[in-house]
Design a protein around this motif. Structure first.
Motif: not given
Lengths: 308, 432
Positions: B248-266
């Motif tokens: 569960n890693g590498a969170p990154a906010w979208s510019p408008d703050g409504s989303q977050m990109a991240l890395t999952l290996s689930k």
């Protein structure tokens, strides 16, 4: 008397004619005094007609009276005539005497006239001579005058000719002089023009050379100025490609920048300021030593165009 | 004829000279890209400002110099130290080659508040460019100084200053007893005023700022495995994101703050997912069998770049935020990772391996031109300043990881000496 006549035929003839006229007067004056008498006898009048005895008697008486009267008249007429003739003779003698006197007078007059004529003639001769002399003198004088005039004229002519000659000569000389002067002037002008042309050419050449030198100096100093400005141009960070800005820079001799004006903005304040600052910072700009060259550099337009 | 020549000559001469005098045009195509000279005269304090040991002029000077856009005149070289405009002799500063001059004065008000006045001058024009008076309390004097730096920077570069921004970073210390201590700290952009927002004996990683700068998301191993937390800075309250098995890693906010990109290996291999903050739902974005990680949003929010070894070696790829086919972005070198967008979206900054050295490099997206900015051996985690002028990164110095800053054109590099142990993974905050 003949000699005299011969000598003065006109005068003699005149004298004769005058005498004849005088004689004529004497003759005619007599006739006129006794009209129809003595010279012509009276002619008897015959009358055939008997009218009456009384009448014849009266007549016969009358005739008788008449005859008597006639005889008386005749006698008177004769006496008158006789008297008249006497008077006439007297008159004639007197006239003769007068005539002689007249003659004498005439002769005297003639003599006088002759003398006068002679005198006149003499005088005339003298006069003529005088006249001739005068004429001669006049002629001489005239001749002399003419001569003199001729001389004078000749002299005048000569003078005139001379003057004319001088004048002509002068004119000629003047003309020649003028011509020479003209030629000289023309030559001088030509030379001057040539000189001017040459000078102009030289000047042109010199100017060209000067211009060339100036342009060379301008070119080389433009390069130096460019280098100095480039060394002082801190390009603003970021993407400045495509930006360009032109500034007008005024210099004073010595190269000091006294005024910088943006005449064509890049639209980017910071780019413009960097440009303005570069030109101000580069002050003093390198200029040729020759002060005359300063005019070329008085006003400079810097065209900043990064990357060329 | 003669006259004509003369006239022509005169005409030509007049015009030539006129032309010259009017239009000698010189084209400048080259310049130097060095920093702007600026002299910042020590601010005068006519009164003894008690309890304040802040050198405002020095803070401003350090700020400006760190940006790489300025070089500041040493105080020892100053001919005089004016603090009012009447005292300024521009010739002195011209002689010292200074383009800009800053003078200032601090006065204490009756209520104990401070008044910081400053003036910025164009030395060559001899005129004031800017002048302000800022109120400050004694504790806020550093902030006032950064604020002045921002104003000056913006006035002189046209770019918003980022000196009042902050940075988050991870520190790790190893106590003598062998225990590790990990911290996430937030400090001023110049490294001063560091505050710890979270401490853990387990690793903390990947701090990421929310677009408004009020929250920081990070990865914590405190629970024994990786989880993503979002912490509100003002309150310290934190929220754990739903975690999955594996990475569960590498969170990154979208510019408008409504989303977050991240890395999952689930779902097996590491892939990029998008978390919807409002609906709290996850959406898988990449479907490769290789490792896809380290997502970063483009400023317009439409695309996401990420690191993937799907081609055998780590390279940067781009994918639409809505999903689809990913396209490769980097082709130079056999290692490109940890990419993030510049604020204007024109460039990305990344770790680029060249000759076995890991360096910070930028890539111009339009041209694909790569520009190496750092000179370390193991430079990591580059992060753009919000104004794009600088990049923070971590570098190794004497076997110790520290932070460093480089100007975005790579001309000025500076190491930030912070207290504590190893410092890694800096993240530059957005503007306040």
């Amino acid at each position: 008397m003949i000699d005299l006549v011969k000598k003065h035929p006109l005068a003699s003839l005149l004298s004769l004619v005058l005498h004849l006229i005088l004689i004529g007067f004497f003759i005619f004056s007599t006739s006129f005094n006794e009209p129809g008498s003595s010279i012509v006898p009276p002619v008897p009048i015959v009358k055939a007609t008997v009218i009456d005895d009384s009448k014849i008697k009266a007549e016969a008486e009358k005739l008788k009276n008449q005859a008597l009267e006639k005889k008386q008249q005749e006698k008177k007429r004769l006496d008158d005539l006789k008297n008249k003739r006497l008077a006439e003779e007297n008159k004639l003698a007197e006239l003769k005497k007068e005539q002689a006197l007249e003659q004498q007078k005439l002769e005297q007059h003639k003599a006088e006239q002759a003398a006068s004529a002679a005198k006149l003639k003499k005088q005339q001769a003298i006069d003529e001579k005088k006249k001739a002399d005068a004429t001669k003198q006049l002629l001489i004088a005239k001749e002399k005058a003419a001569k003199e005039k001729a001389i004078k004229e000749k002299a005048a002519e000569e003078n005139r000719a001379k003057a004319q000659a001088i004048k002509e000569k002068a004119a000629k000389e003047k003309l020649a002089k003028e011509k020479a002067a003209k030629e000289k002037a023309a030559k001088a002008l030509a030379a001057k023009e040539q000189a001017a042309r040459e000078r102009a050419l030289n000047q042109l050449a010199e100017q060209e050379e000067q211009e060339m030198r100036a342009q060379e100096a301008v070119a080389s100093y433009s390069g130096l100025i460019r280098q100095k400005v480039e060394r002082n141009w801190l390009q603003p960070p970021g993407d400045i490609t495509g930006l360009s800005c032109t500034v007008r820079v005024r210099l004073i001799p010595g190269g000091d920048v006294i005024d910088v004006q943006v005449i064509k903005s890049s639209g980017n304040t910071y780019f413009d300021r960097s440009v303005e600052l570069a030109t101000r910072k580069a002050s003093p700009l390198p200029l040729p030593n020759d002060p005359a060259m300063f005019n070329y550099f008085r006003t400079l337009d810097f065209y900043f165009r990064p990357g060329g | 004829m003669k006259t004509t020549i003369k006239v022509v000559l005169m005409y030509a001469l007049v015009h030539a000279s006129a032309a010259w005098s009017e239009a000698l045009k010189i084209e400048i195509t080259q310049g130097i890209s060095s920093a702007q000279p600026i002299a910042i005269v020590p601010f005068s304090s006519t009164q003894v400002v008690t309890g304040v040991a802040v050198d405002v002029a020095q803070i401003i000077s350090d700020d400006l110099v760190r940006s790489g856009r300025f070089k500041s005149l040493s105080r020892f070289d100053m001919l005089d130290k004016p603090f009012t405009s009447e005292q300024v002799n521009f010739r002195n500063w011209q002689a010292l080659g200074q383009d800009n001059l800053v003078i200032g004065e601090i006065t204490e008000q009756a209520n104990g508040m401070l008044e910081v006045q400053f003036q910025l001058f164009d030395v060559y024009k001899g005129e004031q460019l800017m002048g302000f008076s800022l109120p400050a309390n004694k504790a806020g004097l550093r902030s006032a100084a950064h604020r002045i730096s921002d104003l000056i920077y913006e006035k002189l570069t046209g770019q918003k200053g980022a000196f009042s921004t902050r940075m988050a970073y991870v520190t790790s210390t190893k106590s003598p007893n062998g225990k590790h201590e990990y911290k996430i700290q937030v400090a001023d952009a110049d490294g001063y005023g560091a505050k710890t927002i979270v401490t853990s004996s387990e690793p903390l990683m990947s701090p990421a700022w929310s677009p408004r700068g009020d929250k920081i998301s990070y990865v914590s191993f405190e629970a024994g495995r990786s989880s993503i937390y979002t912490q509100t800075l003002r309150t310290g309250a934190r929220e754990k994101l739903q975690s999955f098995k594996g990475i569960n890693g590498a969170p990154a906010w979208s510019p408008d703050g409504s989303q977050m990109a991240l890395t999952l290996s689930k779902d097996g291999s590491a892939d990029i997912y998008v978390y919807n903050v409002i609906s709290r739902s996850f959406r898988r974005l990449t479907f490769s069998y290789a490792i896809d990680t380290e997502p970063n949003w483009a400023p317009d929010g439409r695309t996401i770049i990420f690191t993937s070894d799907r081609g055998g070696k780590p390279q940067i790829y781009r994918i639409a935020a809505s999903g689809g086919q990913a396209t490769r972005v980097t082709f130079e070198g056999d290692y490109n990772a940890r990419a993030s967008h510049s604020p204007d979206g024109k460039n990305i900054v990344m770790v680029h391996r060249v000759n076995g050295q890991y360096r910070v490099a930028t890539l111009e997206l339009k041209t694909g031109f790569t520009n190496i900015l750092s000179d370390g051996q193991l430079d990591e985690s580059p992060s753009y300043a919000p104004n794009g002028s600088m990049i923070l990164y971590s570098t190794n110095d004497s076997f110790k990881s520290i932070l460093a800053a480089v100007s975005s054109d790579g001309k000025v590099r500076q190491k930030l000496r912070l207290q504590g142990g190893e410092v890694r993974e800096p993240a530059w905050s957005p503007f306040k």
